[in-house]
Enzyme design. Structure first.
Site, short mmCIF file in Angstrom:
data_model
loop_
_atom_site.label_atom_id
_atom_site.label_comp_id
_atom_site.label_asym_id
_atom_site.label_seq_id
_atom_site.Cartn_x
_atom_site.Cartn_y
_atom_site.Cartn_z
N GLY A 1 1.60 2.06 10.89
CA GLY A 1 2.73 3.27 10.55
C GLY A 1 3.51 4.01 11.51
O GLY A 1 3.98 4.58 12.04
N ASN B 1 0.94 -1.08 -0.37
CA ASN B 1 0.07 0.00 -0.48
C ASN B 1 1.05 1.32 0.74
O ASN B 1 1.38 1.55 0.70
CB ASN B 1 -1.00 0.01 1.19
CG ASN B 1 -1.08 0.95 1.20
OD1 ASN B 1 -1.80 2.14 0.37
ND2 ASN B 1 -2.42 1.20 2.29
N TRP B 2 0.81 2.30 -1.25
CA TRP B 2 1.90 3.01 -1.17
C TRP B 2 0.96 4.24 -0.48
O TRP B 2 2.23 5.42 -0.70
CB TRP B 2 2.69 3.23 -2.58
CG TRP B 2 2.87 2.38 -3.24
CD1 TRP B 2 3.96 1.20 -3.01
CD2 TRP B 2 3.86 1.70 -4.93
NE1 TRP B 2 5.18 0.22 -3.12
CE2 TRP B 2 5.17 1.73 -5.34
CE3 TRP B 2 3.32 2.40 -5.64
CZ2 TRP B 2 5.16 0.96 -6.11
CZ3 TRP B 2 4.46 2.56 -7.38
CH2 TRP B 2 5.43 1.03 -6.95
N LYS B 3 0.13 4.81 -0.66
CA LYS B 3 -0.35 5.55 0.00
C LYS B 3 -0.09 6.52 -0.94
O LYS B 3 0.04 5.93 -2.13
CB LYS B 3 -0.28 5.88 1.34
CG LYS B 3 -0.63 4.72 2.11
CD LYS B 3 0.17 4.76 3.88
CE LYS B 3 -0.09 3.41 4.06
NZ LYS B 3 -0.70 3.72 6.35
N SER C 1 2.97 -2.15 10.26
CA SER C 1 4.23 -1.94 10.88
C SER C 1 4.74 -3.69 10.59
O SER C 1 5.82 -3.90 11.18
CB SER C 1 4.86 -1.49 12.31
OG SER C 1 3.90 -0.46 12.59
N GLU D 1 -5.69 -5.38 10.03
CA GLU D 1 -4.91 -4.51 9.98
C GLU D 1 -5.35 -3.70 11.30
O GLU D 1 -6.17 -2.88 11.48
CB GLU D 1 -4.49 -3.57 9.37
CG GLU D 1 -4.34 -3.81 8.06
CD GLU D 1 -3.87 -3.12 6.81
OE1 GLU D 1 -2.87 -2.92 6.54
OE2 GLU D 1 -4.37 -1.62 6.63
N GLY E 1 2.46 -0.81 4.48
CA GLY E 1 3.08 0.18 3.91
C GLY E 1 4.28 0.56 3.85
O GLY E 1 4.96 0.73 2.86
N GLY E 2 4.36 1.34 5.66
CA GLY E 2 5.69 2.33 4.84
C GLY E 2 7.23 0.89 4.79
O GLY E 2 8.01 1.91 3.28
N HIS F 1 -9.46 0.62 4.29
CA HIS F 1 -8.33 1.06 4.53
C HIS F 1 -8.72 1.98 6.28
O HIS F 1 -9.23 2.92 5.58
CB HIS F 1 -7.42 1.94 3.77
CG HIS F 1 -5.53 1.51 5.00
ND1 HIS F 1 -5.85 3.13 5.47
CD2 HIS F 1 -4.74 0.92 4.92
CE1 HIS F 1 -4.20 2.82 5.98
NE2 HIS F 1 -3.97 1.17 5.50
N GLU G 1 -7.47 4.50 7.63
CA GLU G 1 -7.28 6.02 7.12
C GLU G 1 -8.37 6.87 6.11
O GLU G 1 -9.00 7.47 6.16
CB GLU G 1 -6.21 6.00 6.47
CG GLU G 1 -4.90 5.97 7.51
CD GLU G 1 -3.70 5.64 6.79
OE1 GLU G 1 -3.78 5.68 5.12
OE2 GLU G 1 -2.64 4.63 7.32
C1 PEP Z 1 -0.85 0.20 5.43
O1 PEP Z 1 -1.40 1.38 5.94
O2 PEP Z 1 -1.79 -0.61 5.52
C2 PEP Z 1 0.21 -0.83 6.50
C3 PEP Z 1 0.28 -1.29 6.81
O3 PEP Z 1 0.72 0.46 7.18
P1 PEP Z 1 2.46 0.27 7.15
O4 PEP Z 1 3.33 -1.29 7.48
O5 PEP Z 1 2.92 1.77 7.56
O6 PEP Z 1 1.95 0.36 9.21
#
Ligand code: PEP
Length: 265
Positions: A177, A13-15, A217, A171, A238-239, A99, A101
């Site tokens: 994050g 997920n590049w956001k 994370s 999640e 994500g990150g 998601h 967010e």
């Molecule tokens: C996400 O936003 O779906 C996610 C898992 O982010 P991160 O890996 O940065 O926690």
């Protein structure tokens, strides 16, 4: 994960990150570092405008391209929205739905998530449905109740015949994050509860065919432990997915040759 009954999925997920000029270099490095990675399905989900660039950059690979959202409406006067038909038209194979967010920043409800899941499946796009408790819900000990309700509502009206196309991502909101994660066993317990719910709705054969991912994370350092759990069939990242080497390392962590695979249903 259980490779006998379901696919392992590692999704990025590049956001709202990356520019078109960066996608090609990312793809070249990822392809070189991850190789064909036949043990899993790899998906990258860029912003809408970067989808064509990502499709071009990954066209000679097994990497699929997904979207991060879609409209719950079919077509019409919905300025700024992108429909399932439009995503299907340009060859999008997956879409992240619900998601945290989108739920937290844009007021998306469980009912909206259900409408989006229905829209995606109608156009043969695989939904990656995000569910998870927030910190307060975790502290109150209602994680399973919260997640169960989210999954049940998201899947309302989805027939068993379409369930094999569904991917669910557990999640925990407090882990996204933040660098914090549940223990692999705690994450697996929630994934197991989700599978038990699907078993109750659609039977054991369908339940064991659905890929349930962990997200929050995930890094090369913790991916091996999380992915070795029998009910965790991959990751939504994500990150760490913004670094081709970290994302490739997570893809390699999903290789069953790198862990003691557990083969229960
Ligand atoms: C996400 O936003 O779906 C996610 C898992 O982010 P991160 O890996 O940065 O926690």
């Amino acid at each position: 994960m259980n490779r006998k009954y379901r696919r392992t999925v590692i999704a990025a997920n590049w956001k709202m990150n990356m520019l078109a000029s960066e996608v090609r270099a990312f793809a070249e490095e990822l392809k070189q570092k991850a190789g064909p990675a036949r043990w899993c399905d790899v998906v990258v989900c860029p912003s809408f405008v970067l989808i064509p660039a990502a499709q071009k950059a990954f066209r000679d690979s097994r990497v699929a391209v997904g979207a991060q959202d879609l409209s719950l409406h079919e077509s019409g006067a919905y300025t700024g929205e992108v429909s399932a038909a439009q995503l299907q038209d340009i060859g999008v194979q997956y879409v992240i739905i619900g998601h945290s967010e989108r739920r937290g920043n844009f007021g998306e409800t469980d009912m909206d998530v259900n409408a989006k899941v229905t829209a995606a499946l109608a156009r043969n796009i695989r939904p990656i449905i995000c569910v998870g408790e927030n910190a307060a819900e975790r502290d109150m000990g209602v994680t399973i109740e919260r997640v169960t309700l989210q999954v049940k509502t998201a899947l309302a009206g989805v027939p068993a015949s379409k369930m094999r196309r569904v991917v669910i991502a557990y999640e925990p909101v407090w882990a996204i994050g933040t660098g914090r994660t549940p223990t692999a066993e705690d994450a697996a317990a929630v994934a197991g509860a989700i599978r038990a719910l699907i078993r109750g709705l659609h039977g054991a054969r369908t339940a064991r065919a659905v890929s349930i991912l962990y997200g929050g994370s995930m890094t090369p350092a913790n991916a091996g432990d999380l992915l070795a759990q029998p009910d965790i069939d991959g990751g939504l990242v994500g990150g760490a997915s913004l670094s081709p080497s970290d994302f490739a390392a997570i893809i390699h962590a999903a290789n069953p040759d790198n862990y003691q695979g557990i083969t229960t249903a």
